[in-house]
Design a protein around this motif. Sequence first.
Motif, PDB file in Angstrom:
ATOM      1  N   LYS A   1      42.690  -7.514 -93.792  1.00  0.00           N
ATOM      2  CA  LYS A   1      41.955  -7.794 -95.026  1.00  0.00           C
ATOM      3  C   LYS A   1      41.381  -6.537 -95.678  1.00  0.00           C
ATOM      4  N   PHE A   2      41.024  -5.534 -94.850  1.00  0.00           N
ATOM      5  CA  PHE A   2      40.387  -4.349 -95.433  1.00  0.00           C
ATOM      6  C   PHE A   2      41.359  -3.597 -96.351  1.00  0.00           C
ATOM      7  N   LEU A   3      42.676  -3.763 -96.124  1.00  0.00           N
ATOM      8  CA  LEU A   3      43.651  -3.092 -96.977  1.00  0.00           C
ATOM      9  C   LEU A   3      43.746  -3.748 -98.347  1.00  0.00           C
ATOM     10  N   GLN A   4      43.302  -5.019 -98.448  1.00  0.00           N
ATOM     11  CA  GLN A   4      43.345  -5.706 -99.735  1.00  0.00           C
ATOM     12  C   GLN A   4      42.291  -5.170-100.695  1.00  0.00           C
ATOM     13  N   GLY A   5      41.248  -4.539-100.145  1.00  0.00           N
ATOM     14  CA  GLY A   5      40.170  -4.040-100.991  1.00  0.00           C
ATOM     15  C   GLY A   5      40.270  -2.579-101.329  1.00  0.00           C
ATOM     16  N   LEU A   6      41.412  -1.962-101.081  1.00  0.00           N
ATOM     17  CA  LEU A   6      41.582  -0.546-101.391  1.00  0.00           C
ATOM     18  C   LEU A   6      41.556  -0.314-102.901  1.00  0.00           C
ATOM     19  N   PRO A   7      41.137   0.874-103.353  1.00  0.00           N
ATOM     20  CA  PRO A   7      41.137   1.184-104.794  1.00  0.00           C
ATOM     21  C   PRO A   7      42.516   1.009-105.411  1.00  0.00           C
ATOM     22  N   TRP A   8      42.543   0.786-106.726  1.00  0.00           N
ATOM     23  CA  TRP A   8      43.785   0.480-107.420  1.00  0.00           C
ATOM     24  C   TRP A   8      44.809   1.586-107.295  1.00  0.00           C
ATOM     25  N   ILE A   9      44.359   2.817-107.087  1.00  0.00           N
ATOM     26  CA  ILE A   9      45.287   3.946-106.996  1.00  0.00           C
ATOM     27  C   ILE A   9      46.232   3.807-105.798  1.00  0.00           C
ATOM     28  N   PHE A  10      45.780   3.034-104.788  1.00  0.00           N
ATOM     29  CA  PHE A  10      46.612   2.841-103.598  1.00  0.00           C
ATOM     30  C   PHE A  10      47.486   1.582-103.701  1.00  0.00           C
ATOM     31  N   LYS A  11      47.395   0.867-104.804  1.00  0.00           N
ATOM     32  CA  LYS A  11      48.099  -0.401-104.919  1.00  0.00           C
ATOM     33  C   LYS A  11      49.620  -0.266-104.770  1.00  0.00           C
ATOM     34  N   PRO A  12      50.257   0.734-105.414  1.00  0.00           N
ATOM     35  CA  PRO A  12      51.707   0.882-105.216  1.00  0.00           C
ATOM     36  C   PRO A  12      52.081   1.109-103.748  1.00  0.00           C
ATOM     37  N   PHE A  13      51.263   1.890-103.047  1.00  0.00           N
ATOM     38  CA  PHE A  13      51.522   2.138-101.627  1.00  0.00           C
ATOM     39  C   PHE A  13      51.438   0.843-100.827  1.00  0.00           C
ATOM     40  N   VAL A  14      50.413   0.026-101.107  1.00  0.00           N
ATOM     41  CA  VAL A  14      50.247  -1.243-100.398  1.00  0.00           C
ATOM     42  C   VAL A  14      51.396  -2.196-100.720  1.00  0.00           C
ATOM     43  N   LEU A  15      51.831  -2.206-101.995  1.00  0.00           N
ATOM     44  CA  LEU A  15      52.920  -3.087-102.403  1.00  0.00           C
ATOM     45  C   LEU A  15      54.220  -2.768-101.669  1.00  0.00           C
ATOM     46  N   LEU A  16      54.381  -1.517-101.249  1.00  0.00           N
ATOM     47  CA  LEU A  16      55.575  -1.121-100.497  1.00  0.00           C
ATOM     48  C   LEU A  16      55.387  -1.314 -98.997  1.00  0.00           C
ATOM     49  N   LEU A  17      54.197  -0.961 -98.492  1.00  0.00           N
ATOM     50  CA  LEU A  17      53.957  -1.012 -97.050  1.00  0.00           C
ATOM     51  C   LEU A  17      53.828  -2.445 -96.542  1.00  0.00           C
ATOM     52  N   LYS A  18      53.141  -3.292 -97.292  1.00  0.00           N
ATOM     53  CA  LYS A  18      52.888  -4.656 -96.823  1.00  0.00           C
ATOM     54  C   LYS A  18      54.180  -5.431 -96.543  1.00  0.00           C
TER      55      LYS A  18
ATOM     56  N   PHE B   1      67.523 -22.337 -90.000  1.00  0.00           N
ATOM     57  CA  PHE B   1      66.234 -21.854 -90.489  1.00  0.00           C
ATOM     58  C   PHE B   1      65.973 -22.519 -91.834  1.00  0.00           C
ATOM     59  N   LEU B   2      64.790 -23.092 -91.992  1.00  0.00           N
ATOM     60  CA  LEU B   2      64.372 -23.674 -93.271  1.00  0.00           C
ATOM     61  C   LEU B   2      63.162 -22.883 -93.746  1.00  0.00           C
ATOM     62  N   VAL B   3      63.311 -22.163 -94.838  1.00  0.00           N
ATOM     63  CA  VAL B   3      62.277 -21.216 -95.269  1.00  0.00           C
ATOM     64  C   VAL B   3      61.706 -21.616 -96.622  1.00  0.00           C
ATOM     65  N   GLN B   4      60.400 -21.462 -96.739  1.00  0.00           N
ATOM     66  CA  GLN B   4      59.698 -21.728 -97.996  1.00  0.00           C
ATOM     67  C   GLN B   4      59.811 -20.525 -98.917  1.00  0.00           C
ATOM     68  N   ASN B   5      60.116 -20.773-100.169  1.00  0.00           N
ATOM     69  CA  ASN B   5      60.118 -19.725-101.195  1.00  0.00           C
ATOM     70  C   ASN B   5      59.332 -20.220-102.413  1.00  0.00           C
ATOM     71  N   PRO B   6      58.382 -19.430-102.958  1.00  0.00           N
ATOM     72  CA  PRO B   6      57.956 -18.102-102.527  1.00  0.00           C
ATOM     73  C   PRO B   6      57.005 -18.147-101.333  1.00  0.00           C
ATOM     74  N   PRO B   7      56.691 -16.960-100.749  1.00  0.00           N
ATOM     75  CA  PRO B   7      57.098 -15.616-101.185  1.00  0.00           C
ATOM     76  C   PRO B   7      58.544 -15.318-100.820  1.00  0.00           C
ATOM     77  N   SER B   8      59.179 -14.494-101.639  1.00  0.00           N
ATOM     78  CA  SER B   8      60.588 -14.172-101.467  1.00  0.00           C
ATOM     79  C   SER B   8      60.791 -12.883-100.684  1.00  0.00           C
ATOM     80  N   VAL B   9      59.944 -11.900-100.953  1.00  0.00           N
ATOM     81  CA  VAL B   9      60.019 -10.602-100.287  1.00  0.00           C
ATOM     82  C   VAL B   9      58.839 -10.475 -99.351  1.00  0.00           C
TER      83      VAL B   9
END
Length: 513
Positions: free
Chosen positions: A104-121, A143-151
């Motif tokens: 959860k602490f990674l969700q509150g990172l400043p916006w400047i880190f958002k692209p990094f989180v979007l790739l790492l998560k 396998f029966l998978v729910q979509n979304p999330p897709s990625v």
Amino acid sequence: MNRCSLQTNPLAFRTQLCRLPTESSEMAGRRLGREGEKTRKRGRACVVVLGDIGRSPRMQFHALSLSRQASLQVDIVGYGGSEPYSAILEHQSINIYKMKQWPKFLQGLPWIFKPFVLLLKPLIQFLVLLWFLCFKVAAPDVFLVQNPPSVPTLVAVKWASWLRGSAFIIDWHNFGYTLLALSLGRSSRFVAVYRWFERRYGKMADGSLCVTRAMQHELAQNWGIKATVLYDQPPEFFHPASLEEKHKLFCRLNKNLTQPHGVHDCAMIGAFDFRNKDLNDTLFTTMVGTDIVLKPNRPAIVVSSTSWTPDEDFGILLEAAVMYDRRVAAILDEDNSTKEDLWKEMQNGKQDLYPRLLFIITGKGPEKEKYEEKIRRLRLKRVAFRTMWLSADDYPLLLGSADLGVCLHTSSSGLDLPMKVVDMFGCGLPVCAVSYSCIKELVKVEKNGLLFSSSSELADELVDLFKGFPDVCDTLKLLRNGALETGSSARWASEWEENAKPLIFEVISKSVS
């Protein structure tokens, strides 16, 4: 034909064929038949949810149907958090595997880190999910998978299905890229990449289910995907509550209903002192001898379940509540009366043409605290709000005890339907819902519910429906009868038997033939 080009066989079998070029096709066919027979006899399915299992009712219903109606052992892979239905927890053929949540602490990172989180998560989620699907659970038939999330869900499940020789079915609830676009915008490159992944891996599935005919058409015309419509339907434990069930529920919830956080409002009128432990009396019901009766001057219960996300504008409901309060005051010529005078009259048993409304808002989500703060600032005479999270077993009882449901779901794609409305109809609860493109597949205007496009329209509907409550409100009673008819016309088990089961067995048979 080169035997290595047989694409219908699992990886291990293809590898063995490539290593035995001198083996006759007849011998290879017999051996593959034996291996395929072993695969068919796995008798397992894996339901994949990259989310809170307890907050994924449709996938829980899939698990129950796979075990009960298809006689398969079922593994559910997802996140913990909310308690699943007791039927899931108690079923001996269903096993739950819980992955660790994204910190959860990674969700509150400043916006400047958002692209990094979007790739790492998604990368970390992909590795964890692949580990569970390939090593933690037994190899399934499907396998029966729910979509979304897709990625990264679709990618991980596709890889796992290939490595384990399993079929792969997607249940399309919505489109993931449209949900991402709510926060990043449609022009975002991340959204474009997300859509590419969703479309590419969606086409790789062995079969697809979806929730509406509009979505089925979209998948066929613009995605090249053939999907079977499986409408959400309420399971058997969603039903109108009996008086005894209502009384017991209100006793359990009474403290939450009558003691809001630092706010004195109309819902507290007529409530007993919870410290007295008098469980024979609630805000809505009381015991007369050995009989349970509904109080004639009780508030009307309006229920809205929400995920507190941007695709549900809760502000519409707040504005409508304020308008209802003001319009009723004007109709009854109460503009010069104080709240205290009005509440004193209500305490003495006065019944007006229009009732108090108690809005019970259930659910968890990111915008909950923001709206709770707005609610605390409201100063209304006839309207009160309560927010709460109910257990999976108490939620159907609340719907079965309420007088009206409100749905604020607008759909990021415009192609899905809110399951909460299906649940309400299962409990015989009429609905006022936000109008959008395909909602009429579910809500039949003036039969089981009403539609609105603004807070003013919703306020008008509240005034019209609750005039004369609880005894003389014919329109509300008419809609309730329509909701009961809709809810009883089809149930999940029959819908699943007719549409999902044939697809699942067809996909399994093709994957091992």
